[in-house]
Motif scaffolding. Structure first.
Motif, mmCIF file in Angstrom:
data_model
loop_
_atom_site.group_PDB
_atom_site.id
_atom_site.type_symbol
_atom_site.label_atom_id
_atom_site.label_comp_id
_atom_site.label_asym_id
_atom_site.label_seq_id
_atom_site.Cartn_x
_atom_site.Cartn_y
_atom_site.Cartn_z
ATOM 1 N N GLU A 107 9.069 7.272 -10.690
ATOM 2 C CA GLU A 107 10.470 6.984 -10.256
ATOM 3 C C GLU A 107 10.441 5.907 -9.780
ATOM 4 O OE1 GLU A 107 11.676 10.211 -7.992
ATOM 5 O OE2 GLU A 107 11.132 11.945 -9.445
ATOM 6 N N ASP A 108 9.523 5.270 -9.184
ATOM 7 C CA ASP A 108 9.636 4.122 -8.250
ATOM 8 C C ASP A 108 9.351 2.716 -8.989
ATOM 9 O OD1 ASP A 108 7.046 4.395 -8.778
ATOM 10 O OD2 ASP A 108 6.417 3.320 -6.949
ATOM 11 N N VAL A 109 9.304 2.539 -10.422
ATOM 12 C CA VAL A 109 9.162 1.636 -11.143
ATOM 13 C C VAL A 109 9.916 0.253 -10.696
ATOM 14 C CG1 VAL A 109 9.118 0.526 -13.230
ATOM 15 C CG2 VAL A 109 8.083 2.551 -12.957
ATOM 16 N N TYR A 110 11.532 0.611 -10.670
ATOM 17 C CA TYR A 110 12.235 -0.500 -10.220
ATOM 18 C C TYR A 110 12.662 -0.759 -8.640
ATOM 19 C CZ TYR A 110 13.120 0.212 -15.358
ATOM 20 O OH TYR A 110 12.514 0.305 -16.558
ATOM 21 N N ASP A 111 11.943 -0.141 -7.912
ATOM 22 C CA ASP A 111 11.939 -0.143 -6.361
ATOM 23 C C ASP A 111 11.620 -1.517 -6.219
ATOM 24 O OD1 ASP A 111 12.781 2.198 -6.326
ATOM 25 O OD2 ASP A 111 11.053 3.294 -5.171
ATOM 26 N N GLY A 112 11.966 -1.953 -4.697
ATOM 27 C CA GLY A 112 11.501 -3.295 -4.267
ATOM 28 C C GLY A 112 10.169 -3.362 -3.972
ATOM 29 N N VAL A 139 -8.004 2.224 -3.077
ATOM 30 C CA VAL A 139 -6.895 2.941 -3.049
ATOM 31 C C VAL A 139 -6.523 3.174 -1.613
ATOM 32 C CG1 VAL A 139 -5.622 4.774 -3.923
ATOM 33 C CG2 VAL A 139 -7.362 3.660 -5.433
ATOM 34 N N TYR A 140 -5.329 3.028 -0.997
ATOM 35 C CA TYR A 140 -4.947 3.232 0.295
ATOM 36 C C TYR A 140 -3.677 4.244 0.174
ATOM 37 C CZ TYR A 140 -8.295 -0.306 1.717
ATOM 38 O OH TYR A 140 -9.255 -1.149 1.991
ATOM 39 N N ASN A 141 -3.470 5.002 1.321
ATOM 40 C CA ASN A 141 -2.196 5.632 1.544
ATOM 41 C C ASN A 141 -1.717 4.717 2.629
ATOM 42 O OD1 ASN A 141 -1.850 7.838 -0.026
ATOM 43 N ND2 ASN A 141 -3.820 8.709 1.075
ATOM 44 N N VAL A 142 -0.461 4.399 2.545
ATOM 45 C CA VAL A 142 -0.013 3.389 3.506
ATOM 46 C C VAL A 142 1.487 4.095 3.929
ATOM 47 C CG1 VAL A 142 0.698 1.106 4.152
ATOM 48 C CG2 VAL A 142 -0.951 1.420 2.532
ATOM 49 N N SER A 155 3.464 5.342 0.870
ATOM 50 C CA SER A 155 3.053 4.370 -0.418
ATOM 51 C C SER A 155 1.731 4.682 -0.720
ATOM 52 C CB SER A 155 3.680 3.065 -0.722
ATOM 53 O OG SER A 155 3.057 2.282 0.183
ATOM 54 N N ILE A 156 1.263 4.378 -2.101
ATOM 55 C CA ILE A 156 -0.093 4.288 -2.372
ATOM 56 C C ILE A 156 -0.389 2.888 -2.980
ATOM 57 C CG2 ILE A 156 -1.932 4.971 -3.845
ATOM 58 C CD1 ILE A 156 -0.510 7.604 -4.048
ATOM 59 N N ILE A 157 -1.368 2.121 -2.204
ATOM 60 C CA ILE A 157 -1.424 0.612 -2.654
ATOM 61 C C ILE A 157 -2.995 0.656 -3.302
ATOM 62 C CG2 ILE A 157 -1.545 -1.684 -1.965
ATOM 63 C CD1 ILE A 157 0.796 -0.872 0.147
ATOM 64 N N HIS A 158 -2.987 -0.318 -4.386
ATOM 65 C CA HIS A 158 -4.268 -0.371 -5.087
ATOM 66 C C HIS A 158 -4.531 -1.951 -4.883
ATOM 67 C CE1 HIS A 158 -4.110 2.999 -8.412
ATOM 68 N NE2 HIS A 158 -3.620 3.020 -7.146
ATOM 69 N N LEU A 159 -5.849 -1.995 -4.220
ATOM 70 C CA LEU A 159 -6.129 -3.391 -3.655
ATOM 71 C C LEU A 159 -7.648 -3.763 -4.578
ATOM 72 C CD1 LEU A 159 -6.308 -4.020 0.235
ATOM 73 C CD2 LEU A 159 -4.670 -4.908 -1.585
ATOM 74 N N ILE A 160 -7.462 -5.083 -4.869
ATOM 75 C CA ILE A 160 -8.697 -5.524 -5.710
ATOM 76 C C ILE A 160 -9.323 -6.709 -4.604
ATOM 77 C CG2 ILE A 160 -9.468 -6.938 -7.707
ATOM 78 C CD1 ILE A 160 -7.303 -5.449 -9.325
ATOM 79 N N PRO A 161 -10.571 -6.669 -4.544
ATOM 80 C CA PRO A 161 -11.168 -7.706 -3.347
ATOM 81 C C PRO A 161 -11.186 -8.966 -4.375
ATOM 82 C CG PRO A 161 -12.707 -5.506 -3.580
ATOM 83 C CD PRO A 161 -11.467 -5.492 -4.611
ATOM 84 N N ILE A 162 -11.014 -10.142 -3.824
ATOM 85 C CA ILE A 162 -10.974 -11.244 -4.490
ATOM 86 C C ILE A 162 -11.908 -12.212 -3.762
ATOM 87 C CG2 ILE A 162 -9.020 -11.210 -5.757
ATOM 88 C CD1 ILE A 162 -7.689 -13.006 -3.565
ATOM 89 N N ALA A 169 -3.048 -4.818 -6.564
ATOM 90 C CA ALA A 169 -2.919 -4.783 -8.058
ATOM 91 C C ALA A 169 -1.884 -3.553 -8.535
ATOM 92 C CB ALA A 169 -4.305 -4.333 -8.640
ATOM 93 N N ASP A 170 -1.441 -2.711 -7.601
ATOM 94 C CA ASP A 170 -0.333 -1.819 -7.842
ATOM 95 C C ASP A 170 0.151 -1.258 -6.824
ATOM 96 O OD1 ASP A 170 1.408 -0.358 -9.642
ATOM 97 O OD2 ASP A 170 -0.068 0.570 -10.704
ATOM 98 N N GLN A 171 1.363 -0.586 -6.557
ATOM 99 C CA GLN A 171 1.880 0.006 -5.272
ATOM 100 C C GLN A 171 2.758 1.127 -6.057
ATOM 101 O OE1 GLN A 171 5.176 -1.111 -3.814
ATOM 102 N NE2 GLN A 171 5.092 0.603 -2.391
ATOM 103 N N PHE A 172 2.764 2.321 -5.286
ATOM 104 C CA PHE A 172 3.545 3.440 -5.632
ATOM 105 C C PHE A 172 4.190 3.873 -4.448
ATOM 106 C CE2 PHE A 172 -0.323 3.703 -8.110
ATOM 107 C CZ PHE A 172 0.041 3.716 -9.387
ATOM 108 N N ASN A 173 5.516 4.042 -4.430
ATOM 109 C CA ASN A 173 6.425 4.681 -3.396
ATOM 110 C C ASN A 173 6.547 6.134 -3.574
ATOM 111 O OD1 ASN A 173 7.157 2.250 -2.023
ATOM 112 N ND2 ASN A 173 8.716 1.849 -3.712
ATOM 113 N N LYS A 174 6.029 6.913 -2.613
ATOM 114 C CA LYS A 174 6.014 8.187 -2.702
ATOM 115 C C LYS A 174 7.446 8.643 -2.386
ATOM 116 C CE LYS A 174 1.284 9.299 -1.223
ATOM 117 N NZ LYS A 174 0.562 10.186 -0.395
ATOM 118 N N ARG A 175 7.965 9.725 -2.893
ATOM 119 C CA ARG A 175 9.269 10.228 -2.427
ATOM 120 C C ARG A 175 9.290 11.682 -2.412
ATOM 121 N NH1 ARG A 175 13.195 7.053 -6.490
ATOM 122 N NH2 ARG A 175 12.258 5.032 -6.104
#
Length: 175
Positions: A107-112, A139-142, A155-162, A169-175
């Protein structure tokens, strides 16, 4: 009889040869030490806290500095899909372009970026909890709080170490 014997040996030889081919070598995946995962997780947590607050303040690092190139392009396309402006893409073009790289059923694809709201006040990070390590992704719960408007965003945020930090790398807003 001699031909039958040779034929039997040939069949036996081929059967043994095919049996050996069927066995594929097992490649063992190298495991990441728990200490390294914990260290990356803690460093990622600190990076997220600083970067999120900084992004919504006057110091705001632009989204492009915080994300992988693919996620940046995906998010820009999502924010501009179906606006009818020069350079924007339609939702059908968006779907065709990104369906194989990102989950478009959310549902959150078009969110900010980071929060679903377009307007925001004083942003603070409520919590950052490391959830799991997926291959090379943390993967983090934020929980992000907008203190001025009294709203919280999970939200759930996916981080990649560089090399010298992290990228989203990706972020999902929980509703």
């Amino acid at each position: 009889m001699k031909q039958l014997y040779i034929l039997s040996l040939g069949i036996l030889f081929l059967a043994c040869k095919n049996e050996n081919k069927a066995e594929a070598p097992v490649v063992q995946k190298e495991e990441i030490p728990v200490e390294l995962i914990q260290e990356n997780a803690e460093n990622g947590k600190k990076w997220l806290e600083k970067s999120i607050v900084g992004h919504f303040s006057n110091d705001n690092p632009p989204m492009i500095m915080m994300t992988t190139p693919d996620y940046y392009e995906f998010k820009i396309d999502a924010l501009n899909a179906d606006l009818g402006l020069p350079g924007s893409i339609t939702k059908d073009e968006f779907t065709a372009k990104w369906k194989d790289k990102f989950d478009l059923s959310r549902e959150d694809v078009y969110d900010g970026f980071l929060i679903p709201a377009q307007d925001f006040g004083k942003i603070k990070v409520g919590s950052v909890e490391f959830e799991k390590n997926l291959s090379d992704t943390l993967v983090y719960n934020v929980l992000i709080n907008d203190e001025q408007f009294g709203v919280s965003y999970q939200s759930i945020i996916h981080l990649i170490p560089i090399e010298k930090g992290f990228q989203i790398a990706d972020q999902f807003n929980k509703r």
